[in-house]
Design a protein around this motif. Sequence first.
Motif, PDB file in Angstrom:
ATOM      1  N   SER A 175     -18.049 -82.452  50.677  1.00 36.94           N
ATOM      2  CA  SER A 175     -19.131 -83.000  49.862  1.00 36.94           C
ATOM      3  C   SER A 175     -20.465 -82.691  50.535  1.00 36.94           C
ATOM      4  CB  SER A 175     -18.967 -84.509  49.662  1.00 36.94           C
ATOM      5  OG  SER A 175     -19.098 -85.190  50.891  1.00 36.94           O
ATOM      6  N   VAL A 176     -21.474 -82.513  49.696  1.00 41.22           N
ATOM      7  CA  VAL A 176     -22.830 -82.228  50.165  1.00 41.22           C
ATOM      8  C   VAL A 176     -23.779 -83.154  49.419  1.00 41.22           C
ATOM      9  CG1 VAL A 176     -24.695 -80.541  50.315  1.00 41.22           C
ATOM     10  CG2 VAL A 176     -22.330 -79.829  50.715  1.00 41.22           C
ATOM     11  N   GLY A 177     -24.514 -83.979  50.147  1.00 38.48           N
ATOM     12  CA  GLY A 177     -25.474 -84.877  49.532  1.00 38.48           C
ATOM     13  C   GLY A 177     -26.823 -84.210  49.346  1.00 38.48           C
ATOM     14  N   LEU A 178     -27.346 -84.290  48.118  1.00 45.46           N
ATOM     15  CA  LEU A 178     -28.639 -83.674  47.802  1.00 45.46           C
ATOM     16  C   LEU A 178     -29.620 -84.698  47.230  1.00 45.46           C
ATOM     17  CD1 LEU A 178     -27.373 -80.351  46.140  1.00 45.46           C
ATOM     18  CD2 LEU A 178     -28.152 -80.686  48.484  1.00 45.46           C
ATOM     19  N   ALA A 179     -29.393 -85.981  47.535  1.00 47.34           N
ATOM     20  CA  ALA A 179     -30.253 -87.027  46.976  1.00 47.34           C
ATOM     21  C   ALA A 179     -31.702 -86.850  47.396  1.00 47.34           C
ATOM     22  CB  ALA A 179     -29.736 -88.400  47.399  1.00 47.34           C
ATOM     23  N   ARG A 180     -31.920 -86.356  48.611  1.00 47.91           N
ATOM     24  CA  ARG A 180     -33.282 -86.164  49.101  1.00 47.91           C
ATOM     25  C   ARG A 180     -33.763 -84.718  48.944  1.00 47.91           C
ATOM     26  NH1 ARG A 180     -35.228 -90.526  51.708  1.00 47.91           N
ATOM     27  NH2 ARG A 180     -33.758 -92.142  52.338  1.00 47.91           N
ATOM     28  N   ARG A 181     -33.003 -83.930  48.203  1.00 50.14           N
ATOM     29  CA  ARG A 181     -33.389 -82.530  47.966  1.00 50.14           C
ATOM     30  C   ARG A 181     -33.267 -82.252  46.466  1.00 50.14           C
ATOM     31  NH1 ARG A 181     -31.113 -79.046  53.043  1.00 50.14           N
ATOM     32  NH2 ARG A 181     -32.909 -77.793  52.453  1.00 50.14           N
ATOM     33  N   PRO A 182     -34.154 -82.817  45.666  1.00 46.73           N
ATOM     34  CA  PRO A 182     -34.029 -82.741  44.199  1.00 46.73           C
ATOM     35  C   PRO A 182     -34.083 -81.314  43.657  1.00 46.73           C
ATOM     36  CG  PRO A 182     -36.175 -83.627  44.840  1.00 46.73           C
ATOM     37  CD  PRO A 182     -35.338 -83.600  46.073  1.00 46.73           C
ATOM     38  N   VAL A 183     -34.826 -80.429  44.301  1.00 46.58           N
ATOM     39  CA  VAL A 183     -34.904 -79.055  43.814  1.00 46.58           C
ATOM     40  C   VAL A 183     -33.544 -78.372  43.936  1.00 46.58           C
ATOM     41  CG1 VAL A 183     -35.893 -76.784  44.255  1.00 46.58           C
ATOM     42  CG2 VAL A 183     -37.374 -78.796  44.240  1.00 46.58           C
ATOM     43  N   LEU A 184     -32.889 -78.554  45.078  1.00 42.42           N
ATOM     44  CA  LEU A 184     -31.574 -77.938  45.264  1.00 42.42           C
ATOM     45  C   LEU A 184     -30.552 -78.510  44.293  1.00 42.42           C
ATOM     46  CD1 LEU A 184     -31.223 -77.553  49.148  1.00 42.42           C
ATOM     47  CD2 LEU A 184     -32.203 -75.999  47.458  1.00 42.42           C
ATOM     48  N   PHE A 185     -30.631 -79.830  44.036  1.00 40.88           N
ATOM     49  CA  PHE A 185     -29.685 -80.403  43.079  1.00 40.88           C
ATOM     50  C   PHE A 185     -29.948 -79.875  41.678  1.00 40.88           C
ATOM     51  CE2 PHE A 185     -28.186 -83.394  39.944  1.00 40.88           C
ATOM     52  CZ  PHE A 185     -26.864 -83.512  40.321  1.00 40.88           C
ATOM     53  N   ALA A 186     -31.215 -79.728  41.311  1.00 38.81           N
ATOM     54  CA  ALA A 186     -31.542 -79.194  39.983  1.00 38.81           C
ATOM     55  C   ALA A 186     -31.011 -77.776  39.828  1.00 38.81           C
ATOM     56  CB  ALA A 186     -33.046 -79.240  39.770  1.00 38.81           C
ATOM     57  N   LEU A 187     -31.086 -76.995  40.889  1.00 41.33           N
ATOM     58  CA  LEU A 187     -30.536 -75.634  40.840  1.00 41.33           C
ATOM     59  C   LEU A 187     -29.016 -75.670  40.677  1.00 41.33           C
ATOM     60  CD1 LEU A 187     -32.641 -73.876  43.628  1.00 41.33           C
ATOM     61  CD2 LEU A 187     -32.795 -73.490  41.156  1.00 41.33           C
ATOM     62  N   ALA A 188     -28.348 -76.535  41.454  1.00 41.28           N
ATOM     63  CA  ALA A 188     -26.891 -76.645  41.355  1.00 41.28           C
ATOM     64  C   ALA A 188     -26.477 -77.085  39.954  1.00 41.28           C
ATOM     65  CB  ALA A 188     -26.369 -77.622  42.401  1.00 41.28           C
ATOM     66  N   ARG A 189     -27.216 -78.008  39.393  1.00 45.22           N
ATOM     67  CA  ARG A 189     -26.916 -78.485  38.033  1.00 45.22           C
ATOM     68  C   ARG A 189     -27.048 -77.356  37.013  1.00 45.22           C
ATOM     69  NH1 ARG A 189     -29.198 -80.549  33.439  1.00 45.22           N
ATOM     70  NH2 ARG A 189     -28.232 -82.453  32.583  1.00 45.22           N
ATOM     71  N   ALA A 190     -28.136 -76.597  37.117  1.00 42.58           N
ATOM     72  CA  ALA A 190     -28.347 -75.497  36.176  1.00 42.58           C
ATOM     73  C   ALA A 190     -27.265 -74.430  36.314  1.00 42.58           C
ATOM     74  CB  ALA A 190     -29.732 -74.894  36.401  1.00 42.58           C
ATOM     75  N   LEU A 191     -26.865 -74.138  37.528  1.00 43.05           N
ATOM     76  CA  LEU A 191     -25.814 -73.136  37.751  1.00 43.05           C
ATOM     77  C   LEU A 191     -24.477 -73.615  37.191  1.00 43.05           C
ATOM     78  CD1 LEU A 191     -26.680 -72.056  41.414  1.00 43.05           C
ATOM     79  CD2 LEU A 191     -26.986 -70.686  39.327  1.00 43.05           C
TER      80      LEU A 191
END
Length: 408
Positions: free
Chosen positions: A242-258
Amino acid sequence: MDSLLAAAARAYARGDVIETLKHVSLRDDPPALALRGVALAQLGEYTRARELLRQAARGFGAREAVSRARCVVAEAEVALALRDLGASQRGLTTAIGVLDTHGDPSNAQHARLIVARRSLLLGRLDEAANLLATINPAKATPVVAAVIELLSAEVALRSLHTPTARAALDRAHTWAQRAGVPALLAEVREVAAALEQTAALRVDAGGRETALTLDGVADLLVKPGTLLVDGLHRVLRAGQHSVGLARRPVLFALARALALAWPGEAERGALIANVFRTRRPDESHRARLRVEMGRLRALIAEFASVEATAGGYALRPHADRTPVLLAPPIAGEQGALRALLSDGLPWSTSALALATDASQRTVQRALAELVTQGQARAVGQGRARRWLAPPLAEFTTILLLPTSLPRA
């Protein structure tokens, strides 16, 4: 205790707060002040109740340590109702020690439950569970036992241990029936309803949405062959990784789009527009996209790769995993705030910031957006300002509350 105080105490014990106030409303001795305080707290007059309890605690002498400790416990419960989560717990800890030493286990148990409830509001599930483990429901009154089991059920629900939660709710219902308190029975029913309500949305590649209950979310966490993009807690999960991205919203948005574009590619222009929120991308945005994709690629290397294509980027999960997006049941980025506010109690900006682990300025901006959307309102001015929102009845807010999911 004189006859008026005894009558007031009996009235309060059976839940008749109006009769309690009739007996003590004109008196200012410490026991009467304490009874007035707890009675007014039952009526929702928290600020005045807090003042009376503080006066009563000061009025009790050095030989009345137990009475003073009980006032401290009552004031702590009022502070919890006011969502004053930043108050020091030192006085309450001292009061628990006094009550234990002087043989008042019932009020000591109640004080520990206040500490556990505060921990739950702050998302500290392990801390709340450890406190609850120190209290034996079999040695408590039916009311206290029902509250213990209710809190245990909430810890289990927010940890997605639904069988444990159901068992705790069954025990809570039994204790609430023995106590004969309608409000407790209603609270048990309300928590039990969360098991049947929508807790999240499963979004498959292509955008198809499926409503999930808490049981469905728990099953999805352990489902083999899945790369879970958890939009509720901003976490990527694949088996034991698991990788937490709660404090990295840009990276999470990229992962979501992908994940939404899988098995195809997400176009560069769409990624820049959606993630960086610009309609006129230039070379600097394309360079930043490459940098952020490199960071995401390094973080998820254990269970997936990101492939650069002619038109954009594509997610390539390892071990033939299928990306699945877990989305909150409400739109917008203020889910945690709406979940906290929907309990019907007034929250201060500082308490919301403490509960969501965000800065007060960030919370203020989010609240301003909620007010504009008609989803929150403010009462009071200055330091007395509090925030309220209508309840969210169509789905459960369990997974929107501040906490972290257990590792799969």
